[in-house]
Design a protein around this motif. Sequence first.
Motif, PDB file in Angstrom:
ATOM      1  N   SER A   6       0.845  -1.187   0.000  1.00  0.00           N
ATOM      2  CA  SER A   6       0.000   0.000   0.000  1.00  0.00           C
ATOM      3  C   SER A   6       0.876   1.230   0.000  1.00  0.00           C
ATOM      4  O   SER A   6       2.051   1.177   0.352  1.00  0.00           O
ATOM      5  CB  SER A   6      -0.916   0.001   1.231  1.00  0.00           C
ATOM      6  OG  SER A   6      -0.169   0.298   2.392  1.00  0.00           O
ATOM      7  N   ILE A   7       0.289   2.363  -0.366  1.00  0.00           N
ATOM      8  CA  ILE A   7       1.019   3.630  -0.392  1.00  0.00           C
ATOM      9  C   ILE A   7       1.644   3.905   0.965  1.00  0.00           C
ATOM     10  O   ILE A   7       2.815   4.216   1.077  1.00  0.00           O
ATOM     11  CB  ILE A   7       0.073   4.775  -0.779  1.00  0.00           C
ATOM     12  CG1 ILE A   7      -0.480   4.556  -2.163  1.00  0.00           C
ATOM     13  CG2 ILE A   7       0.765   6.119  -0.678  1.00  0.00           C
ATOM     14  CD1 ILE A   7      -1.707   5.365  -2.461  1.00  0.00           C
ATOM     15  N   SER A  11       5.794   4.090   1.964  1.00  0.00           N
ATOM     16  CA  SER A  11       6.316   5.345   2.475  1.00  0.00           C
ATOM     17  C   SER A  11       6.839   5.186   3.901  1.00  0.00           C
ATOM     18  O   SER A  11       7.888   5.711   4.254  1.00  0.00           O
ATOM     19  CB  SER A  11       5.232   6.422   2.439  1.00  0.00           C
ATOM     20  OG  SER A  11       5.684   7.601   3.067  1.00  0.00           O
ATOM     21  N   ARG A  51       4.745   9.841  -4.231  1.00  0.00           N
ATOM     22  CA  ARG A  51       3.490  10.175  -4.907  1.00  0.00           C
ATOM     23  C   ARG A  51       2.726   8.911  -5.271  1.00  0.00           C
ATOM     24  O   ARG A  51       3.305   7.882  -5.598  1.00  0.00           O
ATOM     25  CB  ARG A  51       3.751  11.027  -6.140  1.00  0.00           C
ATOM     26  CG  ARG A  51       4.293  10.267  -7.337  1.00  0.00           C
ATOM     27  CD  ARG A  51       4.773  11.220  -8.421  1.00  0.00           C
ATOM     28  NE  ARG A  51       5.183  10.525  -9.615  1.00  0.00           N
ATOM     29  CZ  ARG A  51       6.325   9.881  -9.774  1.00  0.00           C
ATOM     30  NH1 ARG A  51       7.207   9.832  -8.789  1.00  0.00           N
ATOM     31  NH2 ARG A  51       6.606   9.284 -10.915  1.00  0.00           N
ATOM     32  N   ALA A  52       1.398   9.035  -5.199  1.00  0.00           N
ATOM     33  CA  ALA A  52       0.522   7.940  -5.582  1.00  0.00           C
ATOM     34  C   ALA A  52      -0.236   8.280  -6.857  1.00  0.00           C
ATOM     35  O   ALA A  52      -0.722   7.398  -7.546  1.00  0.00           O
ATOM     36  CB  ALA A  52      -0.470   7.647  -4.461  1.00  0.00           C
ATOM     37  N   GLY A  77      -0.015  12.010  -2.324  1.00  0.00           N
ATOM     38  CA  GLY A  77       0.568  10.783  -1.800  1.00  0.00           C
ATOM     39  C   GLY A  77       0.583  10.764  -0.288  1.00  0.00           C
ATOM     40  O   GLY A  77      -0.087  11.560   0.376  1.00  0.00           O
ATOM     41  N   TRP A  78       1.386   9.874   0.243  1.00  0.00           N
ATOM     42  CA  TRP A  78       1.492   9.626   1.682  1.00  0.00           C
ATOM     43  C   TRP A  78       2.972   9.651   2.043  1.00  0.00           C
ATOM     44  O   TRP A  78       3.767   8.920   1.452  1.00  0.00           O
ATOM     45  CB  TRP A  78       0.898   8.258   1.996  1.00  0.00           C
ATOM     46  CG  TRP A  78       1.079   7.779   3.390  1.00  0.00           C
ATOM     47  CD1 TRP A  78       2.099   6.994   3.862  1.00  0.00           C
ATOM     48  CD2 TRP A  78       0.218   8.014   4.497  1.00  0.00           C
ATOM     49  NE1 TRP A  78       1.911   6.739   5.189  1.00  0.00           N
ATOM     50  CE2 TRP A  78       0.760   7.350   5.607  1.00  0.00           C
ATOM     51  CE3 TRP A  78      -0.957   8.724   4.653  1.00  0.00           C
ATOM     52  CZ2 TRP A  78       0.169   7.373   6.856  1.00  0.00           C
ATOM     53  CZ3 TRP A  78      -1.546   8.740   5.904  1.00  0.00           C
ATOM     54  CH2 TRP A  78      -0.995   8.076   6.979  1.00  0.00           C
ATOM     55  N   TRP A  83      -1.036  12.437   4.587  1.00  0.00           N
ATOM     56  CA  TRP A  83      -1.430  12.607   3.190  1.00  0.00           C
ATOM     57  C   TRP A  83      -1.007  14.003   2.756  1.00  0.00           C
ATOM     58  O   TRP A  83      -1.030  14.933   3.552  1.00  0.00           O
ATOM     59  CB  TRP A  83      -2.948  12.458   3.031  1.00  0.00           C
ATOM     60  CG  TRP A  83      -3.410  11.062   3.296  1.00  0.00           C
ATOM     61  CD1 TRP A  83      -4.043  10.609   4.418  1.00  0.00           C
ATOM     62  CD2 TRP A  83      -3.256   9.935   2.440  1.00  0.00           C
ATOM     63  NE1 TRP A  83      -4.291   9.269   4.300  1.00  0.00           N
ATOM     64  CE2 TRP A  83      -3.817   8.827   3.095  1.00  0.00           C
ATOM     65  CE3 TRP A  83      -2.696   9.759   1.182  1.00  0.00           C
ATOM     66  CZ2 TRP A  83      -3.848   7.552   2.534  1.00  0.00           C
ATOM     67  CZ3 TRP A  83      -2.723   8.482   0.616  1.00  0.00           C
ATOM     68  CH2 TRP A  83      -3.289   7.407   1.289  1.00  0.00           C
ATOM     69  N   ARG A 108      -6.899  10.834   2.433  1.00  0.00           N
ATOM     70  CA  ARG A 108      -6.551  10.491   1.053  1.00  0.00           C
ATOM     71  C   ARG A 108      -7.470  11.226   0.084  1.00  0.00           C
ATOM     72  O   ARG A 108      -7.022  11.784  -0.918  1.00  0.00           O
ATOM     73  CB  ARG A 108      -6.675   8.978   0.871  1.00  0.00           C
ATOM     74  CG  ARG A 108      -6.446   8.498  -0.530  1.00  0.00           C
ATOM     75  CD  ARG A 108      -6.688   6.996  -0.623  1.00  0.00           C
ATOM     76  NE  ARG A 108      -6.500   6.546  -1.980  1.00  0.00           N
ATOM     77  CZ  ARG A 108      -5.953   5.401  -2.302  1.00  0.00           C
ATOM     78  NH1 ARG A 108      -5.551   4.564  -1.378  1.00  0.00           N
ATOM     79  NH2 ARG A 108      -5.817   5.066  -3.573  1.00  0.00           N
ATOM     80  N   GLN A 112      -6.416  13.868  -2.894  1.00  0.00           N
ATOM     81  CA  GLN A 112      -6.779  13.654  -4.297  1.00  0.00           C
ATOM     82  C   GLN A 112      -7.599  14.831  -4.828  1.00  0.00           C
ATOM     83  O   GLN A 112      -7.389  15.277  -5.962  1.00  0.00           O
ATOM     84  CB  GLN A 112      -7.590  12.355  -4.444  1.00  0.00           C
ATOM     85  CG  GLN A 112      -6.767  11.121  -4.235  1.00  0.00           C
ATOM     86  CD  GLN A 112      -7.622   9.870  -4.209  1.00  0.00           C
ATOM     87  OE1 GLN A 112      -8.663   9.814  -3.553  1.00  0.00           O
ATOM     88  NE2 GLN A 112      -7.172   8.850  -4.935  1.00  0.00           N
TER      89      GLN A 112
END
Length: 119
Positions: A6-7, A11, A51-52, A77-78, A83, A108, A112
């Motif tokens: 997962s993000i 990270s 970055r996601a 991103g995270w 976030w 999140r 976004q």
Amino acid sequence: MDMVQSIGTASDHIMAALVAGLEIEFGRSAGKALAERFLEAEESDFLWDARAGERWLGAYEGFGSGDEELDRIAIWGWLDGCWFMAIMLVDGEGMPQGTIAHRVCGSRKSAQHAMAEAR
């Protein structure tokens, strides 16, 4: 074989490895403080790597007369337990050259949304 993380997990591993390495080199009490300083100094690289998602905003019309062309790219991103959304300057090879804006977001979804609204 592919490994998916997962993000947040990826990270968090990056930050844990940075802190651990600094603790080995400078002692346990200095690891976290030095990691925060290192994160500040290399902010653009860390944000870009964490970055996601990304969205191209357009060419950067800078003040210099340099030959290098840069793009403005919004990312989310995270990183370090938070976030974020940021607007980055990125060169033609996909390498970050600076951060124009960076803000911490509460979720999140808000990160976004902030990226989608960036101009």
